[in-house]
Scaffold this motif. Sequence first.
Motif, short mmCIF file in Angstrom:
data_model
loop_
_atom_site.label_atom_id
_atom_site.label_comp_id
_atom_site.label_asym_id
_atom_site.label_seq_id
_atom_site.Cartn_x
_atom_site.Cartn_y
_atom_site.Cartn_z
N GLY A 90 -29.75 5.50 -25.94
CA GLY A 90 -30.84 5.84 -25.04
C GLY A 90 -30.67 5.33 -23.63
N CYS A 91 -29.79 4.34 -23.45
CA CYS A 91 -29.59 3.80 -22.09
C CYS A 91 -28.12 3.51 -21.83
CB CYS A 91 -30.45 2.56 -21.87
SG CYS A 91 -30.18 1.23 -23.03
N LYS A 92 -27.25 4.35 -22.37
CA LYS A 92 -25.83 4.14 -22.17
C LYS A 92 -25.38 4.58 -20.78
CE LYS A 92 -24.24 4.35 -26.97
NZ LYS A 92 -23.31 5.00 -27.91
N THR A 93 -24.42 3.85 -20.24
CA THR A 93 -23.80 4.18 -18.97
C THR A 93 -22.29 4.12 -19.15
OG1 THR A 93 -23.93 1.84 -18.32
CG2 THR A 93 -25.72 3.29 -17.59
N PHE A 94 -21.56 4.19 -18.04
CA PHE A 94 -20.11 4.11 -18.09
C PHE A 94 -19.62 2.92 -17.28
CE2 PHE A 94 -20.88 8.55 -19.10
CZ PHE A 94 -19.99 8.77 -20.15
N LYS A 95 -18.57 2.29 -17.78
CA LYS A 95 -17.88 1.21 -17.06
C LYS A 95 -16.59 1.78 -16.51
CE LYS A 95 -15.54 -3.23 -17.83
NZ LYS A 95 -15.14 -4.23 -18.86
N GLU A 96 -16.46 1.74 -15.19
CA GLU A 96 -15.28 2.27 -14.52
C GLU A 96 -14.44 1.11 -13.98
OE1 GLU A 96 -18.04 5.82 -12.54
OE2 GLU A 96 -17.34 4.11 -11.37
N THR A 97 -13.14 1.21 -14.11
CA THR A 97 -12.25 0.18 -13.58
C THR A 97 -11.11 0.84 -12.80
OG1 THR A 97 -12.71 -1.29 -15.46
CG2 THR A 97 -10.78 -1.79 -14.13
N LEU A 98 -10.98 0.46 -11.55
CA LEU A 98 -9.86 0.92 -10.72
C LEU A 98 -9.03 -0.31 -10.37
CD1 LEU A 98 -8.43 3.15 -9.03
CD2 LEU A 98 -9.90 2.44 -7.12
N THR A 99 -7.74 -0.26 -10.68
CA THR A 99 -6.84 -1.36 -10.38
C THR A 99 -5.71 -0.87 -9.49
OG1 THR A 99 -7.30 -2.35 -12.55
CG2 THR A 99 -5.40 -3.20 -11.35
N ILE A 100 -5.52 -1.54 -8.35
CA ILE A 100 -4.46 -1.15 -7.43
C ILE A 100 -3.70 -2.40 -7.00
CG2 ILE A 100 -5.65 0.90 -6.58
CD1 ILE A 100 -6.43 -0.71 -4.09
N ALA A 101 -2.40 -2.23 -6.75
CA ALA A 101 -1.56 -3.31 -6.26
C ALA A 101 -1.10 -2.98 -4.85
CB ALA A 101 -0.36 -3.52 -7.18
N ILE A 102 -1.53 -3.79 -3.88
CA ILE A 102 -1.14 -3.62 -2.49
C ILE A 102 0.17 -4.35 -2.26
CG2 ILE A 102 -1.85 -4.01 -0.09
CD1 ILE A 102 -4.76 -4.13 -1.13
N PRO A 103 1.15 -3.73 -1.60
CA PRO A 103 2.42 -4.41 -1.39
C PRO A 103 2.27 -5.68 -0.54
CG PRO A 103 2.60 -2.07 -0.90
CD PRO A 103 1.14 -2.38 -1.04
N GLY A 104 2.85 -6.78 -1.00
CA GLY A 104 2.93 -7.98 -0.20
C GLY A 104 1.69 -8.86 -0.22
N THR A 105 1.86 -10.03 0.40
CA THR A 105 0.77 -11.00 0.51
C THR A 105 0.68 -11.50 1.96
OG1 THR A 105 2.34 -12.72 -0.21
CG2 THR A 105 0.89 -11.77 -1.89
N GLU A 106 1.00 -10.61 2.89
CA GLU A 106 0.99 -10.99 4.30
C GLU A 106 -0.43 -11.04 4.86
OE1 GLU A 106 3.77 -12.06 5.39
OE2 GLU A 106 4.85 -11.38 3.61
N GLU A 107 -0.51 -11.30 6.18
CA GLU A 107 -1.82 -11.52 6.81
C GLU A 107 -2.78 -10.35 6.61
OE1 GLU A 107 1.14 -13.86 9.40
OE2 GLU A 107 1.10 -11.97 8.26
N GLU A 108 -2.28 -9.12 6.75
CA GLU A 108 -3.17 -7.96 6.65
C GLU A 108 -3.75 -7.80 5.25
OE1 GLU A 108 -0.50 -7.56 10.08
OE2 GLU A 108 -0.15 -7.93 7.95
N THR A 160 -0.72 -7.99 -3.74
CA THR A 160 -2.15 -8.32 -3.67
C THR A 160 -2.88 -7.30 -4.54
OG1 THR A 160 -1.97 -9.23 -1.44
CG2 THR A 160 -4.15 -8.51 -2.17
N THR A 161 -3.59 -7.77 -5.55
CA THR A 161 -4.22 -6.86 -6.52
C THR A 161 -5.72 -6.80 -6.32
OG1 THR A 161 -2.51 -7.32 -8.16
CG2 THR A 161 -4.56 -6.36 -8.96
N VAL A 162 -6.24 -5.58 -6.29
CA VAL A 162 -7.68 -5.33 -6.22
C VAL A 162 -8.10 -4.63 -7.50
CG1 VAL A 162 -9.55 -4.15 -5.00
CG2 VAL A 162 -7.65 -5.15 -3.70
N GLU A 163 -9.04 -5.22 -8.21
CA GLU A 163 -9.62 -4.58 -9.39
C GLU A 163 -11.11 -4.37 -9.13
OE1 GLU A 163 -8.99 -5.40 -13.96
OE2 GLU A 163 -10.64 -6.63 -13.22
N ALA A 164 -11.52 -3.12 -9.11
CA ALA A 164 -12.93 -2.77 -8.87
C ALA A 164 -13.54 -2.29 -10.18
CB ALA A 164 -13.02 -1.68 -7.81
N VAL A 165 -14.55 -3.02 -10.66
CA VAL A 165 -15.21 -2.69 -11.92
C VAL A 165 -16.66 -2.32 -11.61
CG1 VAL A 165 -15.86 -3.49 -14.22
CG2 VAL A 165 -13.74 -4.29 -13.17
N CYS A 166 -17.09 -1.17 -12.09
CA CYS A 166 -18.39 -0.65 -11.70
C CYS A 166 -19.09 0.06 -12.85
CB CYS A 166 -18.21 0.33 -10.54
SG CYS A 166 -19.74 0.92 -9.80
#
Length: 214
Positions: A90-108, A160-166
Amino acid sequence: MAKCTEKASIYEDLEKCPGQKKLPGIRDYVYGISIHDLVAFPTIPDAPASLKEAVTYKGDFTPAADAYFHKVGIVKNEGQMQVENQGTDGCKTFKETLTIAIPGTEEEATGYIDQANNDEMIYIFFQRNGKARVIGSEDFSPELSLKQDTGKTATDANTTTVEAVCTDLHPAPFYVGKIHTKDGDIDGATGKIAASTSTSTSGTSSGTSTTTGK
């Protein structure tokens, strides 16, 4: 159940066609924007007429003046989207996960996760087949997990890894609207960017050109 007429059934056949390809993975870039830089959001129809319409946004994400979606390049084959349902009957939703790896660990790259750490983001990514999908919405913003790994040896990854969970009412909806970027508006339906219409000094001729959003 005959009295339950609020939601009409839109189920339809899902065919498996011989030779049809369903390529895994996402393209090697995503587009992101802070929710606070948006003034209008697309919507999902309350009474969709088809399965496709039930998970496709109508309208555009509209940035405020001088705001735009930024492009984030990612390591080849290091982007993934996952969806699963959650909640109780009756109140189900969805869990979304996006995982991306950005090259390097420099200043930007380091500065990016510094700014995103306490922000509320929306990300648009393209599947290999060129269809755009969205993580995050006006109602639900992703929780970000941010990390860096320099690796140890010459053959290790430095990323540099970004994981967005929503949480969302719909499973990573498809998006066919405009993606407003520094380089112009990208069409979510095609992944192509249309150059500004140019007019000659005499005002008698004009033309447009398109390039891919890669």
